[in-house]
Design an enzyme around this catalytic site. Sequence first.
Site, PDB file in Angstrom:
ATOM      1  N   ASN A   1      -3.851  49.586  62.350  1.00  0.00           N
ATOM      2  CA  ASN A   1      -5.107  49.287  63.027  1.00  0.00           C
ATOM      3  C   ASN A   1      -6.232  49.975  62.239  1.00  0.00           C
ATOM      4  OD1 ASN A   1      -7.271  49.052  64.726  1.00  0.00           O
ATOM      5  ND2 ASN A   1      -6.271  49.966  66.509  1.00  0.00           N
TER       6      ASN A   1
ATOM      7  N   ARG B   1      -3.789  44.678  63.456  1.00  0.00           N
ATOM      8  CA  ARG B   1      -4.701  44.337  64.540  1.00  0.00           C
ATOM      9  C   ARG B   1      -5.974  43.743  63.938  1.00  0.00           C
ATOM     10  NH1 ARG B   1      -8.883  48.065  67.650  1.00  0.00           N
ATOM     11  NH2 ARG B   1      -9.564  46.516  69.152  1.00  0.00           N
TER      12      ARG B   1
ATOM     13  N   HIS C   1      -9.755  43.145  73.746  1.00  0.00           N
ATOM     14  CA  HIS C   1      -8.645  43.875  74.386  1.00  0.00           C
ATOM     15  C   HIS C   1      -7.539  42.923  74.829  1.00  0.00           C
ATOM     16  CE1 HIS C   1     -11.810  47.046  75.823  1.00  0.00           C
ATOM     17  NE2 HIS C   1     -11.232  47.469  74.722  1.00  0.00           N
TER      18      HIS C   1
ATOM     19  N   ARG D   1     -21.701  51.740  75.652  1.00  0.00           N
ATOM     20  CA  ARG D   1     -22.282  50.385  75.649  1.00  0.00           C
ATOM     21  C   ARG D   1     -22.831  50.038  77.026  1.00  0.00           C
ATOM     22  NH1 ARG D   1     -16.946  48.119  73.425  1.00  0.00           N
ATOM     23  NH2 ARG D   1     -16.947  48.908  71.300  1.00  0.00           N
TER      24      ARG D   1
ATOM     25  N   GLU E   1      -0.681  48.891  72.948  1.00  0.00           N
ATOM     26  CA  GLU E   1      -1.084  47.812  72.050  1.00  0.00           C
ATOM     27  C   GLU E   1      -0.228  47.796  70.786  1.00  0.00           C
ATOM     28  OE1 GLU E   1      -5.086  49.254  73.001  1.00  0.00           O
ATOM     29  OE2 GLU E   1      -5.765  47.223  72.590  1.00  0.00           O
TER      30      GLU E   1
END
Length: 401
Positions: free
Chosen positions: A7, A91, A180, A241, A385
């Site tokens: 990743n 990823r 996600h 965010r 993940e």
Amino acid sequence: MKILVINCGSSSLKFQLIDALTEQVEAKGLCERIGIEGSRLVYTPGDGRKQIIETPMPDHKEAVRLVLNALTDKEHGVLNSLADIGASGHRIVHGGEKFSDATLITDEVLEAIRACNDLAPLHNPANLTGIEACRSLMPETPMAAVFDTAFHQTMPEEAYLYGIPYEYYEKYKLRRYGFHGTSHAYVSKRAAAVLNRSYEDLKIITCHLGNGASVAAVKKGVCVDTSMGLTPLEGLIMGTRSGDIDPAVIEFLAQKENKTLEQVLEILNKESGVLGLSGRLSSDFRDLEDGYLEGKKEAVRAVDAFVYRVAKYIGAYAAAMNGVDAICFTAGLGENSAMIRRKVCGYLGYLGVAIREDLNEVRGQEIVISEKGAKPAVLVIPTNEELAIARETFRLVRKQD
Ligand code: ADP
């Protein structure tokens, strides 16, 4: 078969070496500050004896080379040779409309991923560096790309279209994509397994609450809506965010603060969310929870706004699916914060949600925290993940054989 899961971020690289059959993590680690002074590799083999190797890493290729060296090191390595790595799984943040599933990497696939760079200029080019590095260092080893957006490609048009002239969708593929996805897919499937129900029979809402946060509605085994949009900026209030705002805020702020569009977007991405709402107290919920318990008004404001937004999305998705059988909490905050789960569930009495305080305190386990027989069931499912990427990679490589 051993799968190397990679990743890549713009200056970092996380990896795990996973045995596809036993699903054990044989080694894992992180390269930090790639291309920046002070770079280092933190390497943890299966025996847990962490090693920190401080050495220059001018680019991702050098980082991958160091990871491969560590994995095959005589003393601390876990592999006899690189040939023991059966495949690498990468990823990729944005697969646009092109990728609704993970895929083995070919020249055409690489080109198609590059074509999505416009949609995720901060993420995709960085993700690609890992693929390029593996390709040059292990040219014979198959590689797979696993996309954050893929699981959400089943969303119907009414969920993914924005209310703007349709020609912009036609011209630029400007629409909701969602992110996600690997986590939402993994968690919703695990929820069905934990409840001992068929995935295809359930209406599930998954809340991935980490530094980045999103909610997804999964009906009969497919995603029908999710809160992030064209980019990961939309939806929930996150660590830094803003999540949903009136788009007119952008021009207003640019004028009043004399800032460029880019500067305003930087504020919305990096200085907003609970960090901004708490008057820069923290973007980390551990600090905010401490502040909340001490009654600091900045922390109370941020936590309450965060929780309210999550509850609002759950209500919206229960409406979108005409009901909900299971609500799942995952990621750093969803897995660890009993306070956030309690507060979100506090809004959901009208849906029939009732959680048990004692079970809500359990950490790090897949667990149903709702009262026995209560509908909807409420679950905590630790996401994984890396394991999901390893499984997808193994599935694709096996299919090819
Ligand atoms: P990401 O992968 O998006 O960077 P994570 O899933 O690791 O994020 O989640 C990070 C968030 O989880 C942080 O805000 C952190 O404060 C929160 N978190 C982690 N552990 C706890 C805890 N024990 N209690 C409350 N919040 C926690």
